[in-house]
Write a protein that holds these residues in place. Structure first.
Motif, PDB file in Angstrom:
ATOM      1  N   LYS A 132       0.456  28.350 -26.179  1.00 20.11           N
ATOM      2  CA  LYS A 132       1.746  28.016 -26.789  1.00 20.11           C
ATOM      3  C   LYS A 132       2.304  29.201 -27.575  1.00 20.11           C
ATOM      4  O   LYS A 132       3.500  29.444 -27.600  1.00 20.11           O
ATOM      5  CB  LYS A 132       1.592  26.795 -27.700  1.00 20.11           C
ATOM      6  CG  LYS A 132       1.521  25.485 -26.930  1.00 20.11           C
ATOM      7  CD  LYS A 132       1.049  24.334 -27.783  1.00 20.11           C
ATOM      8  CE  LYS A 132       2.110  23.912 -28.782  1.00 20.11           C
ATOM      9  NZ  LYS A 132       1.644  22.740 -29.567  1.00 20.11           N
TER      10      LYS A 132
ATOM     11  N   GLU B 256      -7.882   8.842 -24.125  1.00 21.68           N
ATOM     12  CA  GLU B 256      -7.878   9.621 -25.376  1.00 21.68           C
ATOM     13  C   GLU B 256      -7.663  11.117 -25.106  1.00 21.68           C
ATOM     14  O   GLU B 256      -6.861  11.777 -25.763  1.00 21.68           O
ATOM     15  CB  GLU B 256      -9.225   9.408 -26.089  1.00 21.68           C
ATOM     16  CG  GLU B 256      -9.190   9.740 -27.575  1.00 21.68           C
ATOM     17  CD  GLU B 256     -10.545   9.477 -28.236  1.00 21.68           C
ATOM     18  OE1 GLU B 256     -10.958  10.318 -29.024  1.00 21.68           O
ATOM     19  OE2 GLU B 256     -11.170   8.435 -27.919  1.00 21.68           O
TER      20      GLU B 256
ATOM     21  N   LYS C   1      -6.334  12.439 -22.411  1.00 24.04           N
ATOM     22  CA  LYS C   1      -4.996  12.622 -21.846  1.00 24.04           C
ATOM     23  C   LYS C   1      -3.953  12.685 -22.955  1.00 24.04           C
ATOM     24  O   LYS C   1      -3.087  13.559 -22.975  1.00 24.04           O
ATOM     25  CB  LYS C   1      -4.703  11.464 -20.893  1.00 24.04           C
ATOM     26  CG  LYS C   1      -3.593  11.727 -19.930  1.00 24.04           C
ATOM     27  CD  LYS C   1      -3.565  10.674 -18.841  1.00 24.04           C
ATOM     28  CE  LYS C   1      -2.597  11.090 -17.765  1.00 24.04           C
ATOM     29  NZ  LYS C   1      -2.579  10.184 -16.632  1.00 24.04           N
ATOM     30  N   ILE C   2      -4.057  11.745 -23.906  1.00 24.84           N
ATOM     31  CA  ILE C   2      -3.107  11.719 -25.033  1.00 24.84           C
ATOM     32  C   ILE C   2      -3.242  12.990 -25.867  1.00 24.84           C
ATOM     33  O   ILE C   2      -2.242  13.605 -26.248  1.00 24.84           O
ATOM     34  CB  ILE C   2      -3.329  10.448 -25.902  1.00 24.84           C
ATOM     35  CG1 ILE C   2      -2.856   9.217 -25.123  1.00 24.84           C
ATOM     36  CG2 ILE C   2      -2.588  10.554 -27.234  1.00 24.84           C
ATOM     37  CD1 ILE C   2      -3.262   7.891 -25.739  1.00 24.84           C
ATOM     38  N   GLN C   3      -4.492  13.411 -26.119  1.00 31.13           N
ATOM     39  CA  GLN C   3      -4.714  14.641 -26.896  1.00 31.13           C
ATOM     40  C   GLN C   3      -4.061  15.850 -26.217  1.00 31.13           C
ATOM     41  O   GLN C   3      -3.407  16.671 -26.863  1.00 31.13           O
ATOM     42  CB  GLN C   3      -6.218  14.890 -27.064  1.00 31.13           C
ATOM     43  CG  GLN C   3      -6.522  16.062 -28.003  1.00 31.13           C
ATOM     44  CD  GLN C   3      -8.025  16.298 -28.173  1.00 31.13           C
ATOM     45  OE1 GLN C   3      -8.852  15.468 -27.802  1.00 31.13           O
ATOM     46  NE2 GLN C   3      -8.368  17.436 -28.739  1.00 31.13           N
TER      47      GLN C   3
ATOM     48  N   LEU D 157      -1.544  15.905 -23.912  1.00 28.90           N
ATOM     49  CA  LEU D 157      -0.084  15.832 -23.846  1.00 28.90           C
ATOM     50  C   LEU D 157       0.557  15.924 -25.231  1.00 28.90           C
ATOM     51  O   LEU D 157       1.580  16.575 -25.409  1.00 28.90           O
ATOM     52  CB  LEU D 157       0.356  14.543 -23.135  1.00 28.90           C
ATOM     53  CG  LEU D 157      -0.047  14.478 -21.648  1.00 28.90           C
ATOM     54  CD1 LEU D 157       0.246  13.096 -21.069  1.00 28.90           C
ATOM     55  CD2 LEU D 157       0.651  15.551 -20.822  1.00 28.90           C
ATOM     56  N   LYS D 158      -0.080  15.297 -26.232  1.00 27.68           N
ATOM     57  CA  LYS D 158       0.435  15.413 -27.600  1.00 27.68           C
ATOM     58  C   LYS D 158       0.299  16.837 -28.111  1.00 27.68           C
ATOM     59  O   LYS D 158       1.096  17.301 -28.922  1.00 27.68           O
ATOM     60  CB  LYS D 158      -0.314  14.447 -28.526  1.00 27.68           C
ATOM     61  CG  LYS D 158       0.325  13.075 -28.619  1.00 27.68           C
ATOM     62  CD  LYS D 158      -0.200  12.313 -29.821  1.00 27.68           C
ATOM     63  CE  LYS D 158       0.773  11.224 -30.236  1.00 27.68           C
ATOM     64  NZ  LYS D 158       0.260  10.458 -31.372  1.00 27.68           N
ATOM     65  N   GLY D 159      -0.757  17.512 -27.648  1.00 25.96           N
ATOM     66  CA  GLY D 159      -0.974  18.906 -28.069  1.00 25.96           C
ATOM     67  C   GLY D 159       0.040  19.868 -27.491  1.00 25.96           C
ATOM     68  O   GLY D 159       0.131  21.016 -27.907  1.00 25.96           O
ATOM     69  N   GLY D 160       0.806  19.403 -26.489  1.00 24.08           N
ATOM     70  CA  GLY D 160       1.878  20.243 -25.951  1.00 24.08           C
ATOM     71  C   GLY D 160       1.722  20.659 -24.504  1.00 24.08           C
ATOM     72  O   GLY D 160       2.490  21.465 -24.000  1.00 24.08           O
TER      73      GLY D 160
ATOM     74  N   GLU E 132       2.162  20.397 -20.521  1.00 23.10           N
ATOM     75  CA  GLU E 132       3.261  19.869 -19.702  1.00 23.10           C
ATOM     76  C   GLU E 132       2.789  18.730 -18.807  1.00 23.10           C
ATOM     77  O   GLU E 132       3.560  17.847 -18.447  1.00 23.10           O
ATOM     78  CB  GLU E 132       3.834  20.988 -18.805  1.00 23.10           C
ATOM     79  CG  GLU E 132       4.479  22.128 -19.563  1.00 23.10           C
ATOM     80  CD  GLU E 132       5.849  21.770 -20.096  1.00 23.10           C
ATOM     81  OE1 GLU E 132       6.507  20.891 -19.529  1.00 23.10           O
ATOM     82  OE2 GLU E 132       6.252  22.368 -21.105  1.00 23.10           O
TER      83      GLU E 132
ATOM     84  N   TYR F  13      -1.083  16.665 -17.037  1.00 21.65           N
ATOM     85  CA  TYR F  13      -2.529  16.423 -17.136  1.00 21.65           C
ATOM     86  C   TYR F  13      -2.953  15.805 -15.811  1.00 21.65           C
ATOM     87  O   TYR F  13      -2.559  14.684 -15.495  1.00 21.65           O
ATOM     88  CB  TYR F  13      -2.774  15.456 -18.304  1.00 21.65           C
ATOM     89  CG  TYR F  13      -4.228  15.303 -18.731  1.00 21.65           C
ATOM     90  CD1 TYR F  13      -4.697  15.924 -19.888  1.00 21.65           C
ATOM     91  CD2 TYR F  13      -5.115  14.511 -17.999  1.00 21.65           C
ATOM     92  CE1 TYR F  13      -6.012  15.766 -20.311  1.00 21.65           C
ATOM     93  CE2 TYR F  13      -6.437  14.352 -18.412  1.00 21.65           C
ATOM     94  CZ  TYR F  13      -6.879  14.980 -19.570  1.00 21.65           C
ATOM     95  OH  TYR F  13      -8.190  14.821 -19.986  1.00 21.65           O
TER      96      TYR F  13
END
Length: 221
Positions: A72, A88, A90-92, A94-97, A99, A101
């Motif tokens: 990033k 969990e 997957k969310i980590q 995508l939330k981490g930035g 594009e 997964y």
């Protein structure tokens, strides 16, 4: 923009990394592989001129989630390619930035389509492909053969683009319908055959657009 898009692959399983790189290079990308997260991080300090990163999550050294921060910093979009299919993780990611997964195992065609969408969205997509004696310019919607422009109808051009971007990969008629005419298109696969026939005729590609029996087509360079 012209030239090839440059892709960073960080994957500790050598066979998988090389398989991805081989398929991407066939599809007109330049690739660089690292098998260790910490080595990739150190290398990025010297050279971060990448258009997209493909990261495994579980890596020796620095893991993919940690490496995402470095990517990033240099404005490199990331797709995670991982065996970790729990929600969990997957969310980590995508939330981490990240594009996208994608859980292993995956189809290489799906990866190529998703990569192209991200490169388009981030305005990094290379606008030309040189293949055989042709130069295809996506921005201008033009095809030149031996320097001479060949006029194609819009759907013929789009079909040529899909086949050229995914060269040496067999694509079913159903997938070609979806990729060129859109998911809502209710036409039948005969439409694809007619347009392939036109491309073969107008561009002399009978030897290069191969029919795959009971399946679809493959563009061979």
């Amino acid at each position: 923009m012209s030239g090839k898009n440059r892709i960073l692959i960080v994957e500790d399983e050598e066979a998988i990394a090389k398989m991805i790189a081989m398929n991407l290079e066939v599809s007109n990308y330049d690739t660089e592989i690292y098998y260790n997260g910490s080595e990739a991080e150190a290398a990025l300090v010297q050279d971060h001129d990448y258009d997209l990163g493909l990261l495994d999550v579980m890596l020796p050294g620095k893991d993919g989630f940690e490496l995402l921060g470095d990517m990033k910093k240099y404005d490199i979009p990331v797709i995670f390619l991982t065996a970790k299919d729990d929600l969990e993780s997957k969310i980590q990611g995508l939330k981490g930035g990240a594009e996208d997964y994608i859980v292993k195992p995956f189809e290489i065609l799906e990866l190529l389509v998703r990569m192209e969408k991200i490169l388009e969205r981030t305005n990094k997509l290379s606008q030309t492909i040189k293949i055989l004696n042709m130069e295809i310019n996506f921005e201008e919607h033009s095809v030149k053969q031996n320097g001479q422009e060949v006029l194609l109808k819009p759907k013929e051009f789009e079909l040529l683009c899909v086949l050229a971007k995914n060269k040496n990969i067999a694509i079913s008629r159903e997938n070609l319908l979806r990729m060129v005419w859109g998911i809502e298109y209710m036409g039948e696969t005969r439409t694809v055959d007619v347009h392939v026939g036109q491309l073969r005729k107008k561009l002399g590609l009978s030897e290069h657009i191969k029919t795959i029996s009971k399946m679809g087509y493959r563009f061979e360079e």
